[in-house]
Enzyme design. Sequence first.
Site, PDB file in Angstrom:
ATOM      1  N   TYR A   1      22.628  43.844  28.664  1.00 46.17           N
ATOM      2  CA  TYR A   1      23.529  42.853  28.064  1.00 46.17           C
ATOM      3  C   TYR A   1      23.593  43.031  26.550  1.00 46.17           C
ATOM      4  CZ  TYR A   1      25.521  38.340  26.764  1.00 46.17           C
ATOM      5  OH  TYR A   1      26.309  37.361  26.230  1.00 46.17           O
TER       6      TYR A   1
ATOM      7  N   GLY B   1      38.797  36.336  30.858  1.00 43.07           N
ATOM      8  CA  GLY B   1      37.791  35.326  31.174  1.00 43.07           C
ATOM      9  C   GLY B   1      38.357  33.924  31.082  1.00 43.07           C
TER      10      GLY B   1
ATOM     11  N   ASP C   1      39.527  42.949  38.463  1.00 44.65           N
ATOM     12  CA  ASP C   1      38.091  43.182  38.393  1.00 44.65           C
ATOM     13  C   ASP C   1      37.829  44.212  37.306  1.00 44.65           C
ATOM     14  OD1 ASP C   1      35.424  43.677  38.706  1.00 44.65           O
ATOM     15  OD2 ASP C   1      35.530  44.239  40.823  1.00 44.65           O
ATOM     16  N   LEU C   2      37.354  43.752  36.158  1.00 45.59           N
ATOM     17  CA  LEU C   2      37.155  44.644  35.017  1.00 45.59           C
ATOM     18  C   LEU C   2      35.926  45.532  35.162  1.00 45.59           C
ATOM     19  CD1 LEU C   2      38.061  42.293  32.012  1.00 45.59           C
ATOM     20  CD2 LEU C   2      39.535  43.865  33.313  1.00 45.59           C
TER      21      LEU C   2
END
Length: 299
Positions: free
Chosen positions: A168, A21, A54-55
Amino acid sequence: MTDTDPTGPEVASSGTYLVTGAASGIGLAVADRLCVAGHRVIGLDLRDVDVCADLSTPAGRRGAVEAVLASAGGRLDGAVMAAGLGPAKGREDSIVAVNLLGVIELLEGLRPALAAATDAKVVVLGSNSAATTPFVPRRAIRLLLDGDDERAVRLIRRRRGVAAPVAYAASKLAVARWCRQRAVADEWAGAGIRLNVIAPGPVLTPLLRAQLDSSTGAQVRSFPVPIRQYGTPHQLADWITMMLSPSADFLVGSVLTVDGGTDALLRPDGWPRQLPMHALPRMLWTMYRAPRDGRVAQY
């Protein structure tokens, strides 16, 4: 110290660090701190970094591990797992994939390189949402920790209307529990790797700014923050840099909440809590085994 000040707590002598990130927000602030301190940073993100990956896909995660290992030359002095997706509606599977699998699979693949440093430190970005979001199914957390993310996402999507924030919170709760479980294992703490979690509250990253400017901005603004201000990426970078420094040599398996007081406001009696009686046999057995297993301090 101002929000734009690139200085902060010093990490140990020059080393090589992975920051996921790293293209924006907290990850970018941490990468800047480490670079200013003279360290080599391997930035990982979707674009504009050293390793583009792209994780959210298995192939992306595998490729990320291979690329980081090749770039690091088999040794990493630390890692900051800051890549993550927010509670975007309809993206529950991607949220789990990036926030949970993007940590677990990368760290498992990179563990030998971290062990090679003998005193590596890993900081995983959690969230205070893990402990302040209602309606998170316990079974979903168990499924995530058992590696059955598809069934977990199906269960989460039954929380119609709140599936995205639940996904989340579930991803951040599961990753924090995974870190605490692994942190004390022989292949982690026993190999000198300090694995910890930092759980921020709302931080003024591009992700939060987008939420504030969205149709649900008023709802986001109503989230209680007793200190009456949002955190900044550079404030979190200071904490993370400290967690990578020799000052954190005794920090293992901890979840550090930095959220302006939200967690304390919403659940003042939630932590710390006394040891429940059902956990006593396990505690006594663990204490009995510790000397035999070598899990005691050496003087």
